[in-house]
Design a protein around this motif. Structure first.
Motif, PDB file in Angstrom:
ATOM      1  N   ARG A   1       0.773  -1.235  -0.093  1.00  0.00           N
ATOM      2  CA  ARG A   1       0.064   0.089  -0.120  1.00  0.00           C
ATOM      3  C   ARG A   1       0.961   1.317  -0.156  1.00  0.00           C
ATOM      4  O   ARG A   1       0.572   2.217  -0.838  1.00  0.00           O
ATOM      5  N   VAL A   2       1.855   1.272   0.923  1.00  0.00           N
ATOM      6  CA  VAL A   2       2.627   2.460   1.092  1.00  0.00           C
ATOM      7  C   VAL A   2       3.424   2.748  -0.367  1.00  0.00           C
ATOM      8  O   VAL A   2       3.581   3.715  -0.840  1.00  0.00           O
TER       9      VAL A   2
ATOM     10  N   THR B   1       0.918   4.073  -3.092  1.00  0.00           N
ATOM     11  CA  THR B   1       0.754   5.407  -2.951  1.00  0.00           C
ATOM     12  C   THR B   1       1.630   6.507  -3.193  1.00  0.00           C
ATOM     13  O   THR B   1       1.559   7.366  -3.838  1.00  0.00           O
ATOM     14  N   GLU B   2       3.081   5.885  -2.998  1.00  0.00           N
ATOM     15  CA  GLU B   2       4.235   6.728  -3.563  1.00  0.00           C
ATOM     16  C   GLU B   2       4.405   6.508  -5.163  1.00  0.00           C
ATOM     17  O   GLU B   2       4.826   7.540  -5.893  1.00  0.00           O
TER      18      GLU B   2
ATOM     19  N   HIS C   1      -0.928   5.855  -6.857  1.00  0.00           N
ATOM     20  CA  HIS C   1      -2.336   5.047  -6.915  1.00  0.00           C
ATOM     21  C   HIS C   1      -2.839   5.011  -5.501  1.00  0.00           C
ATOM     22  O   HIS C   1      -2.173   5.237  -4.482  1.00  0.00           O
ATOM     23  N   GLU C   2      -4.390   4.893  -5.598  1.00  0.00           N
ATOM     24  CA  GLU C   2      -4.947   5.060  -3.992  1.00  0.00           C
ATOM     25  C   GLU C   2      -5.569   3.597  -3.895  1.00  0.00           C
ATOM     26  O   GLU C   2      -6.813   3.291  -4.462  1.00  0.00           O
TER      27      GLU C   2
ATOM     28  N   PRO D   1      -8.292   1.557   1.707  1.00  0.00           N
ATOM     29  CA  PRO D   1      -7.687   1.346   2.837  1.00  0.00           C
ATOM     30  C   PRO D   1      -8.107   0.422   3.704  1.00  0.00           C
ATOM     31  O   PRO D   1      -8.845  -0.269   3.615  1.00  0.00           O
TER      32      PRO D   1
END
Length: 347
Positions: free
Chosen positions: A281-282, A285-286, A289-290, A293
């Protein structure tokens, strides 16, 4: 971060698709091979061992916190759900999440029942005095979201409704106390590392009499050996009364796969899988992309399902579900697998 499976697994791809199908450990492959050879050789009892079937039942019970007499065995989640649907009175209301997996919904829609849909996040609020059953997955197939199970249980208890939980996307990595639900159903071919053909139904003692053994045969009898011909005179006093005839090849493998998870420990697998998912996920995000959660071991990225062929060409196996790119981690994955998927997605 190393894998947990050790020498039991040797995938030839970067396999991030356990939500579709789990990999078999080496010991399970060997068990199936032995039984297949015994059948081919025509050896006595070559069709399969009831001892292996009962070992799988007992191991699943330990993994999910119930006694073995609360576990029924079968071949698919849809059949278990069909049994529950067939046992509900005509007109009963069943509340399910929007977008729930079809095997958990369809059996209720084929009968004279009232099926009502609600968003997963507000499912508990949708339970009312007329609700007979709430049916939901612990972890959603399309996006990996974990349901607010305490809230659903509390709402059901407040209105006298029963709860059916599908643990197919959860059992094997998410700690689960099956005894907190009237019924649970679990396909063994995902995180439990079993073949298709091994599935599990748990029924609380209080809820047992609510079900009619509509597909009962000799395996559902209190005395199977004495129930070969004619109707079964006495059903098993335990949840075994809801057993389907076992697929012996599948259960010989299950009797090996499930103890492997016991040896490692679900808590350890949970920490491993969720750590890999958090790393992914991290990284997503970098890259801009989302992802959906949460703290699930399954990561979904809305709108990115079209990248699955790109990953496949790089030898990375994932899924596309409901427009999402779905990536699922398990004990045979490592941080290197996460980084490789991120590298391909970065272009």
């Amino acid at each position: 971060m190393d894998t947990l499976g050790g020498a039991e697994f040797a995938p030839t791809s970067t396999y991030l698709n356990t939500s579709s199908c789990g990999l078999w450990p080496r010991r399970s492959v060997e068990a199936v091979g032995r039984l297949a050879q015994e059948i081919a050789d025509g050896r006595p009892e070559g069709s399969g061992s009831t001892g292996a079937v009962e070992a799988a039942r007992a191991s699943f019970a330990r993994l999910t916190g119930v006694s073995a007499d609360r576990v029924a065995l079968g071949g698919s989640v849809a059949v278990h759900v069909g049994l529950i649907a067939a046992s509900l009175p005509a007109g009963a209301e069943v509340v399910v999440p929007e977008g729930e997996f079809s095997s958990m919904v369809t059996p209720f829609t084929t009968r004279d029942l009232k099926v009502r849909y609600a968003p997963l996040d507000s499912l508990a609020e949708a339970v009312g005095p007329g609700t007979a059953l709430v049916a939901l997955s612990a972890v959603q197939s399309a996006d990996g979201r974990i349901a607010d199970l305490p809230a659903v249980r509390a709402a059901a208890a407040a209105h006298g409704a029963r709860v059916l939980l599908d643990a197919s996307q959860a059992a094997g990595w998410l700690p689960l106390d099956a005894g907190r639900y009237d019924y649970t159903v679990t396909g063994g071919f995902k995180y439990l590392l079993c073949p298709r053909g091994a599935s599990f139904l748990t029924v609380t003692e209080e809820a047992q009499e609510s079900l009619v053994p509509v597909h009962a045969g000799l395996f559902a009898a209190e005395d199977p050996e004495g129930s070969t011909y004619g109707p079964v005179e006495e059903f098993a006093r335990s949840a075994r009364r809801y057993d389907e005839p076992p697929s012996y090849l599948a259960y010989h493998a299950a009797a090996q796969s499930l103890p492997l998870l016991e040896e490692i420990g679900i808590g350890t697998v949970h920490a491993h899988n969720t750590a890999l998912a958090a790393r992914f996920r991290v990284g997503l995000t970098e890259l801009g992309h989302e992802p959906v959660p949460g703290d699930s071991g399954i990561v979904a990225v809305p709108g990115l399902g079209g990248r699955r062929p790109l990953l496949a060409r790089a030898g990375i196996v994932v899924s596309a579900r409901a427009g999402n790119l779905r990536v699922s981690f398990h004990l045979y994955n490592s941080a290197a697998d996460v980084d490789r998927a991120l590298d391909v997605l970065s272009g």
